[in-house]
Motif scaffolding. Structure first.
Motif, PDB file in Angstrom:
ATOM      1  N   GLN A 194     -10.096 -56.046 105.189  1.00  0.00           N
ATOM      2  CA  GLN A 194     -10.272 -55.945 103.748  1.00  0.00           C
ATOM      3  C   GLN A 194     -11.342 -54.907 103.390  1.00  0.00           C
ATOM      4  OE1 GLN A 194     -11.440 -58.357 105.699  1.00  0.00           O
ATOM      5  NE2 GLN A 194     -12.825 -59.784 104.636  1.00  0.00           N
ATOM      6  N   LEU A 195     -11.194 -54.310 102.208  1.00  0.00           N
ATOM      7  CA  LEU A 195     -12.169 -53.352 101.684  1.00  0.00           C
ATOM      8  C   LEU A 195     -13.090 -54.074 100.707  1.00  0.00           C
ATOM      9  CD1 LEU A 195      -9.813 -50.304 100.982  1.00  0.00           C
ATOM     10  CD2 LEU A 195     -11.618 -50.368 102.705  1.00  0.00           C
ATOM     11  N   VAL A 240     -27.735 -45.310 104.249  1.00  0.00           N
ATOM     12  CA  VAL A 240     -26.432 -45.675 104.805  1.00  0.00           C
ATOM     13  C   VAL A 240     -25.490 -44.506 104.580  1.00  0.00           C
ATOM     14  CG1 VAL A 240     -24.470 -47.260 104.649  1.00  0.00           C
ATOM     15  CG2 VAL A 240     -26.793 -48.134 104.383  1.00  0.00           C
ATOM     16  N   ALA A 241     -24.722 -44.151 105.615  1.00  0.00           N
ATOM     17  CA  ALA A 241     -23.825 -42.998 105.530  1.00  0.00           C
ATOM     18  C   ALA A 241     -22.402 -43.400 105.885  1.00  0.00           C
ATOM     19  CB  ALA A 241     -24.300 -41.888 106.466  1.00  0.00           C
ATOM     20  N   VAL A 242     -21.453 -42.595 105.426  1.00  0.00           N
ATOM     21  CA  VAL A 242     -20.057 -42.790 105.838  1.00  0.00           C
ATOM     22  C   VAL A 242     -19.978 -42.668 107.355  1.00  0.00           C
ATOM     23  CG1 VAL A 242     -17.771 -41.736 105.791  1.00  0.00           C
ATOM     24  CG2 VAL A 242     -19.034 -42.061 103.664  1.00  0.00           C
ATOM     25  N   GLY A 243     -19.269 -43.609 107.976  1.00  0.00           N
ATOM     26  CA  GLY A 243     -19.182 -43.638 109.431  1.00  0.00           C
ATOM     27  C   GLY A 243     -20.097 -44.662 110.065  1.00  0.00           C
ATOM     28  N   ASP A 244     -21.027 -45.201 109.283  1.00  0.00           N
ATOM     29  CA  ASP A 244     -21.939 -46.226 109.793  1.00  0.00           C
ATOM     30  C   ASP A 244     -21.203 -47.544 110.017  1.00  0.00           C
ATOM     31  OD1 ASP A 244     -24.542 -45.264 110.230  1.00  0.00           O
ATOM     32  OD2 ASP A 244     -24.981 -45.250 108.082  1.00  0.00           O
ATOM     33  N   ARG A 245     -21.553 -48.237 111.102  1.00  0.00           N
ATOM     34  CA  ARG A 245     -21.149 -49.618 111.295  1.00  0.00           C
ATOM     35  C   ARG A 245     -22.265 -50.486 110.716  1.00  0.00           C
ATOM     36  NH1 ARG A 245     -16.581 -51.926 112.706  1.00  0.00           N
ATOM     37  NH2 ARG A 245     -17.859 -53.565 113.648  1.00  0.00           N
ATOM     38  N   VAL A 246     -21.896 -51.433 109.851  1.00  0.00           N
ATOM     39  CA  VAL A 246     -22.912 -52.210 109.138  1.00  0.00           C
ATOM     40  C   VAL A 246     -22.607 -53.704 109.189  1.00  0.00           C
ATOM     41  CG1 VAL A 246     -23.497 -50.335 107.540  1.00  0.00           C
ATOM     42  CG2 VAL A 246     -21.679 -51.960 106.927  1.00  0.00           C
ATOM     43  N   GLU A 247     -23.645 -54.473 108.914  1.00  0.00           N
ATOM     44  CA  GLU A 247     -23.499 -55.905 108.692  1.00  0.00           C
ATOM     45  C   GLU A 247     -23.668 -56.150 107.197  1.00  0.00           C
ATOM     46  OE1 GLU A 247     -26.174 -58.163 111.103  1.00  0.00           O
ATOM     47  OE2 GLU A 247     -25.669 -57.059 112.944  1.00  0.00           O
ATOM     48  N   LEU A 248     -22.889 -57.093 106.652  1.00  0.00           N
ATOM     49  CA  LEU A 248     -22.970 -57.338 105.220  1.00  0.00           C
ATOM     50  C   LEU A 248     -22.768 -58.819 104.912  1.00  0.00           C
ATOM     51  CD1 LEU A 248     -19.726 -55.955 103.546  1.00  0.00           C
ATOM     52  CD2 LEU A 248     -20.066 -55.869 105.973  1.00  0.00           C
ATOM     53  N   VAL A 249     -23.278 -59.191 103.740  1.00  0.00           N
ATOM     54  CA  VAL A 249     -23.170 -60.567 103.252  1.00  0.00           C
ATOM     55  C   VAL A 249     -22.484 -60.518 101.896  1.00  0.00           C
ATOM     56  CG1 VAL A 249     -24.442 -62.618 102.509  1.00  0.00           C
ATOM     57  CG2 VAL A 249     -25.252 -61.294 104.483  1.00  0.00           C
ATOM     58  N   THR A 250     -21.414 -61.254 101.729  1.00  0.00           N
ATOM     59  CA  THR A 250     -20.684 -61.251 100.456  1.00  0.00           C
ATOM     60  C   THR A 250     -21.403 -62.120  99.436  1.00  0.00           C
ATOM     61  OG1 THR A 250     -19.295 -63.060 101.274  1.00  0.00           O
ATOM     62  CG2 THR A 250     -18.446 -60.823 101.532  1.00  0.00           C
ATOM     63  N   ASN A 251     -21.096 -61.872  98.156  1.00  0.00           N
ATOM     64  CA  ASN A 251     -21.692 -62.668  97.086  1.00  0.00           C
ATOM     65  C   ASN A 251     -20.587 -63.238  96.189  1.00  0.00           C
ATOM     66  OD1 ASN A 251     -20.916 -60.574  95.322  1.00  0.00           O
ATOM     67  ND2 ASN A 251     -22.828 -59.476  95.737  1.00  0.00           N
ATOM     68  N   GLN A 252     -20.996 -63.956  95.176  1.00  0.00           N
ATOM     69  CA  GLN A 252     -20.023 -64.662  94.322  1.00  0.00           C
ATOM     70  C   GLN A 252     -19.166 -63.709  93.498  1.00  0.00           C
ATOM     71  OE1 GLN A 252     -22.580 -67.258  92.079  1.00  0.00           O
ATOM     72  NE2 GLN A 252     -22.559 -68.882  93.638  1.00  0.00           N
ATOM     73  N   GLY A 275     -17.670 -61.151  94.524  1.00  0.00           N
ATOM     74  CA  GLY A 275     -16.635 -60.508  95.330  1.00  0.00           C
ATOM     75  C   GLY A 275     -17.066 -59.192  95.933  1.00  0.00           C
ATOM     76  N   THR A 276     -18.337 -58.820  95.713  1.00  0.00           N
ATOM     77  CA  THR A 276     -18.905 -57.630  96.354  1.00  0.00           C
ATOM     78  C   THR A 276     -19.829 -58.101  97.476  1.00  0.00           C
ATOM     79  OG1 THR A 276     -20.691 -57.553  94.722  1.00  0.00           O
ATOM     80  CG2 THR A 276     -18.714 -56.252  94.249  1.00  0.00           C
ATOM     81  N   ALA A 277     -20.615 -57.178  98.031  1.00  0.00           N
ATOM     82  CA  ALA A 277     -21.450 -57.563  99.170  1.00  0.00           C
ATOM     83  C   ALA A 277     -22.741 -56.760  99.193  1.00  0.00           C
ATOM     84  CB  ALA A 277     -20.675 -57.363 100.470  1.00  0.00           C
ATOM     85  N   PHE A 278     -23.706 -57.258  99.959  1.00  0.00           N
ATOM     86  CA  PHE A 278     -24.935 -56.525 100.250  1.00  0.00           C
ATOM     87  C   PHE A 278     -24.916 -56.115 101.719  1.00  0.00           C
ATOM     88  CE2 PHE A 278     -26.730 -58.993  96.614  1.00  0.00           C
ATOM     89  CZ  PHE A 278     -27.115 -57.893  95.847  1.00  0.00           C
ATOM     90  N   ILE A 279     -25.253 -54.845 101.974  1.00  0.00           N
ATOM     91  CA  ILE A 279     -25.412 -54.372 103.349  1.00  0.00           C
ATOM     92  C   ILE A 279     -26.805 -54.777 103.813  1.00  0.00           C
ATOM     93  CG2 ILE A 279     -25.598 -52.313 104.807  1.00  0.00           C
ATOM     94  CD1 ILE A 279     -23.543 -50.984 102.919  1.00  0.00           C
TER      95      ILE A 279
END
Length: 310
Positions: free
Chosen positions: A21-22, A42-54, A56-60
């Motif tokens: 999913q995007l 943060v750059a395009v191509g980075d592998r990241v960890e993220l936490v979703t929020n209510q 429907g978006t997320a924080f890296i």
């Protein structure tokens, strides 16, 4: 949750999660304070960890270690860098002999930066269909120069699809950064490589022989044959970042080869007696254009050179 950053619009990052999913994401507030001197931590191509929020978006929340990246000086903030892309297998620098003309200094600065971060570069000479006989001869001379140094070169016409098959084979299964001055035909090239991409293109300004920005953010585009293209906004200048003068020689392949024979180990290759590089320049084993690019990068320490359009 983990994923791959596939788009950066400046304020939002689109992350392709490992589940497919995007998710539109932002950087967590304190993330910028961890000593990253960059306009885009943060750059395009980075592998990241993220936490979703209510919403429907997320924080890296974290970036995985990068295996490499391409970086240049920020256009506006001299103490900061701008990471163009991370974790790439190779870079394509699209150049044009005319309409607009790509300067050799710009090419050499890009190549030196890529060498510094161990990113292989392919030079793609576009718009061959627009060149007259003299310009075609000059293009061939340029291609021979860079091929001799060790850079693979392709001559293409993205508009008409000429020379594309050989280039496609070099991209299969790889993550490739696509860069170049505005107006050299990157969007047209992507439209040839990715049917249906339908990227917007713009005409060249006849008055100034310069291109207009049509890409305003960085984005990863999936290739039909496997692999990714990282499309980036066109850039006018390429200011190098965090390069020490004594390191610079090793980023010019042919200069480095001759420098091993210099009399002094700390030779700057500008005036010293017994300098093998100056002798090679005199004997035409090193191109004058490449040496001038080397000198211009030595002068970068004056703090203003990067603002100029090369």
């Amino acid at each position: 949750m983990k994923g791959l950053v596939v788009k950066n619009t400046g304020s939002w990052y689109t992350v392709l999660c490992d589940g497919g999913q995007l998710i539109d994401s932002k950087i967590k507030g304190n993330f910028r304070l961890k000593g990253i001197r960059s306009t885009n931590p943060v750059a395009v191509g980075d592998r990241v960890e993220l936490v979703t929020n209510q919403e429907g978006t997320a924080f890296i929340t974290a970036i995985e270690d990068r295996r490499n990246y391409i970086i240049r000086k920020s256009q506006n903030l001299s103490k900061q860098s701008h990471i163009i892309a991370a974790n790439v297998d190779q870079a394509i620098l699209v150049v044009t002999i005319n309409r607009p003309q790509t300067s050799t200094t710009f090419i050499d600065r890009f190549l030196a930066s890529a060498e510094a971060y161990r990113v292989p570069v392919i030079l793609v000479f576009n718009k061959t269909d627009l060149l007259d006989e003299d310009e075609l001869r000059y293009q061939q001379m340029m291609m021979t120069l860079y091929d001799t140094i060790g850079y693979q070169c392709f001559a293409i016409s993205a508009k008409h699809g000429e020379g594309m098959e050989a280039l496609k084979a070099q991209l299969e299964g790889k993550i490739t950064l696509l860069s170049g001055n505005s107006g050299v035909g990157k969007s047209t090239l992507i439209n040839q490589l990715v049917p249906g991409a339908n990227l917007r293109t713009a005409e060249i300004s006849d008055a100034h022989n310069t291109g207009q920005h049509t890409t305003t953010f960085s984005e990863m585009i999936a290739l039909p044959q496997g692999g990714w293209l990282i499309d980036t906004p066109g850039i006018k200048g390429f200011g190098t970042f965090d390069m020490e003068p004594e390191e610079l020689t090793s980023y010019f392949k042919e200069i480095f080869r001759f420098s091993k024979d210099c009399r002094f180990s700390n030779c700057t290759h500008t005036h010293e007696p017994g300098c093998a590089v100056l002798k090679a320049l005199e004997d035409h084993y090193i191109a004058e254009s490449r040496y001038q690019s080397y000198l211009s990068m030595l002068e970068d320490k004056d703090g203003s050179k990067y603002r100029e359009a090369y």
